[in-house]
Design a protein around this motif. Structure first.
Motif, short mmCIF file in Angstrom:
data_model
loop_
_atom_site.label_atom_id
_atom_site.label_comp_id
_atom_site.label_asym_id
_atom_site.label_seq_id
_atom_site.Cartn_x
_atom_site.Cartn_y
_atom_site.Cartn_z
N GLN A 160 24.88 39.57 54.90
CA GLN A 160 25.99 40.31 54.47
C GLN A 160 26.38 41.28 55.17
OE1 GLN A 160 24.71 41.96 50.73
NE2 GLN A 160 24.58 39.85 49.71
N ASN A 161 27.76 41.67 55.02
CA ASN A 161 28.22 42.91 55.52
C ASN A 161 27.70 44.20 55.34
OD1 ASN A 161 30.34 41.46 56.97
ND2 ASN A 161 31.82 41.58 55.35
N THR A 162 27.37 45.02 56.52
CA THR A 162 26.78 46.10 56.26
C THR A 162 28.11 47.15 56.45
OG1 THR A 162 26.42 46.40 58.59
CG2 THR A 162 24.61 45.86 57.25
N VAL A 163 29.15 46.92 56.94
CA VAL A 163 30.26 47.63 57.08
C VAL A 163 31.58 46.76 56.80
CG1 VAL A 163 29.33 49.30 58.48
CG2 VAL A 163 30.59 47.57 59.45
N LYS A 164 32.67 47.39 56.42
CA LYS A 164 33.92 46.83 56.33
C LYS A 164 35.02 47.48 56.96
CE LYS A 164 35.03 48.63 51.77
NZ LYS A 164 35.40 48.10 50.22
N TYR A 165 36.05 47.05 57.39
CA TYR A 165 37.20 47.80 58.14
C TYR A 165 38.51 46.72 58.15
CZ TYR A 165 35.14 45.29 61.72
OH TYR A 165 34.28 44.14 62.66
N GLY A 166 39.43 47.25 58.49
CA GLY A 166 40.53 46.48 58.67
C GLY A 166 41.40 45.64 57.68
N LEU A 167 42.02 46.28 56.78
CA LEU A 167 42.90 45.73 55.85
C LEU A 167 43.74 44.70 56.65
CD1 LEU A 167 43.83 45.30 53.07
CD2 LEU A 167 45.13 47.68 53.20
N SER A 168 43.99 43.68 56.02
CA SER A 168 44.96 42.67 56.37
C SER A 168 45.49 41.57 55.56
CB SER A 168 44.66 42.17 58.15
OG SER A 168 43.37 41.16 57.64
N ASN A 169 46.48 40.66 55.98
CA ASN A 169 46.68 39.60 55.18
C ASN A 169 47.30 39.86 53.80
OD1 ASN A 169 46.82 37.49 57.30
ND2 ASN A 169 44.63 37.33 57.15
N VAL A 170 47.74 40.70 53.35
CA VAL A 170 48.06 40.98 51.94
C VAL A 170 49.31 39.80 51.67
CG1 VAL A 170 49.14 42.47 50.33
CG2 VAL A 170 47.76 43.55 52.13
N HIS A 171 48.94 39.13 50.61
CA HIS A 171 49.82 38.09 49.83
C HIS A 171 49.94 38.41 48.36
CE1 HIS A 171 48.95 36.27 53.67
NE2 HIS A 171 50.04 35.42 53.44
N VAL A 172 51.04 38.27 47.80
CA VAL A 172 51.25 38.12 46.43
C VAL A 172 51.73 36.65 45.90
CG1 VAL A 172 51.53 40.81 46.22
CG2 VAL A 172 53.43 39.43 46.37
N PHE A 173 51.31 36.58 44.71
CA PHE A 173 51.75 35.25 44.04
C PHE A 173 52.34 35.46 42.52
CE2 PHE A 173 47.96 34.62 46.57
CZ PHE A 173 48.13 33.55 47.34
N PRO A 174 53.75 35.44 42.38
CA PRO A 174 54.22 35.93 41.15
C PRO A 174 53.73 34.91 40.06
CG PRO A 174 55.88 35.12 42.88
CD PRO A 174 54.44 35.14 43.44
N ILE A 175 53.42 35.46 38.81
CA ILE A 175 52.98 34.87 37.81
C ILE A 175 54.25 34.38 37.16
CG2 ILE A 175 51.76 35.21 35.43
CD1 ILE A 175 50.02 37.18 36.68
N ILE A 176 54.20 33.11 36.95
CA ILE A 176 55.33 32.32 36.34
C ILE A 176 55.16 32.07 35.01
CG2 ILE A 176 56.46 29.93 36.30
CD1 ILE A 176 56.71 31.62 39.10
N ASN A 177 54.11 31.94 34.52
CA ASN A 177 53.87 31.71 32.84
C ASN A 177 52.39 32.02 32.62
OD1 ASN A 177 54.16 31.07 30.37
ND2 ASN A 177 53.67 28.97 30.72
N GLU A 178 51.89 32.64 31.87
CA GLU A 178 50.64 33.19 31.35
C GLU A 178 50.38 33.01 29.66
OE1 GLU A 178 47.24 36.52 32.07
OE2 GLU A 178 49.36 37.05 31.88
N ASP A 179 49.56 32.36 29.36
CA ASP A 179 49.07 32.63 27.91
C ASP A 179 47.48 32.60 27.95
OD1 ASP A 179 48.13 29.92 27.80
OD2 ASP A 179 50.16 29.16 27.57
N SER A 180 46.99 32.66 26.87
CA SER A 180 45.47 32.66 26.66
C SER A 180 44.66 31.39 27.19
CB SER A 180 44.96 32.86 25.01
OG SER A 180 45.64 31.76 24.46
N GLU A 181 45.53 30.25 27.42
CA GLU A 181 44.50 29.07 27.76
C GLU A 181 44.80 28.79 29.23
OE1 GLU A 181 45.37 25.89 25.18
OE2 GLU A 181 44.84 27.01 23.53
N SER A 182 46.02 29.23 29.81
CA SER A 182 46.57 28.87 31.31
C SER A 182 47.38 30.18 31.90
CB SER A 182 47.13 27.67 31.20
OG SER A 182 48.49 27.77 30.66
N ILE A 183 47.23 29.99 33.23
CA ILE A 183 48.09 30.84 34.03
C ILE A 183 48.65 30.07 35.20
CG2 ILE A 183 46.30 31.58 35.63
CD1 ILE A 183 47.66 34.71 35.28
N GLU A 184 49.95 30.40 35.58
CA GLU A 184 50.73 29.64 36.69
C GLU A 184 51.04 30.51 37.66
OE1 GLU A 184 54.49 26.65 37.14
OE2 GLU A 184 53.91 27.22 35.40
N TYR A 185 50.81 30.39 38.79
CA TYR A 185 51.48 31.19 40.05
C TYR A 185 52.24 30.27 40.74
CZ TYR A 185 47.04 33.95 38.92
OH TYR A 185 46.18 34.79 38.14
#
Length: 192
Positions: free
Chosen positions: A4-29
């Motif tokens: 396991q890591n003992t330290v973390k650093y270097g935030l990168s690769n931010v991506h977002v996925f729009p939520i197209i549809n969501e209900d109590s049984e499924s979610i579509e990105y």
């Protein structure tokens, strides 16, 4: 020897996925939107701890998980995020127009931190953002880049109440992490 890591650093690769549809049984990105220029991400856990006292002690303690809230500081907000997530309009001239009746979309947000042993990829499954503020400063002897900040709330998704996941290098789903939000492979058995 730890894997396991003992330290973390270097935030990168931010991506977002729009939520197209969501209900109590499924979610579509939808298709991923890359957010280049990540500077800082600060997400604070949200929820309450309740105590029930009996026999002169805290007899029962429970806590709620209401997700996270915080900020993402980036070099500049991409137009694609403004249009597809914040619901701003792009006119025929290419100008980005903000309207009072815009309806921002919810989205999943994926990112990673470097570590001494592994890069670890994280995803919040259901995020929302408020309109960012606008600020700038004059140049003096040196030019200091200005950044944009998004206020983010991350909540549990409806279908399974999952808030977030993290995967390290070598685990299933790591290589496809930025193509679609990671989905749980198998739930861990619960202990009785």
């Amino acid at each position: 020897m730890t894997t396991q890591n003992t330290v973390k650093y270097g935030l990168s690769n931010v991506h977002v996925f729009p939520i197209i549809n969501e209900d109590s049984e499924s979610i579509e990105y939808g298709e991923p939107i890359r957010i280049p220029g990540a500077v800082t991400l600060e997400m604070e856990a949200q929820g309450e701890t309740e105590k029930f006292y009996a026999d002169n002690i805290a007899y029962f303690i429970t806590s709620t998980n209401a997700g996270y809230a915080g900020t993402l500081e980036i070099a500049t907000i991409p137009e694609e995020f403004e249009v597809k997530i914040m619901d701003n309009q792009k006119d025929k001239n290419g100008a980005i127009v903000e309207k009072a009746d815009a309806r921002p979309k919810t989205y999943a947000m994926a990112f990673e931190f470097d570590g001494d042993k592994h890069k670890v990829r994280h995803v919040f499954y259901k995020c929302s953002s408020t309109r960012p503020g606008i600020s700038g400063h004059t140049n003096e002897e040196t030019t200091t880049p200005q950044t944009d900040t998004l206020n983010i709330a991350a909540a549990p998704r409806l279908k399974d109440k999952v808030v977030r996941s993290k995967v390290k290098e070598g685990q299933e789903g790591y290589d496809t992490f930025y193509k679609a939000p990671y989905e749980i492979v198998a739930e861990l058995p619960t202990e009785a």
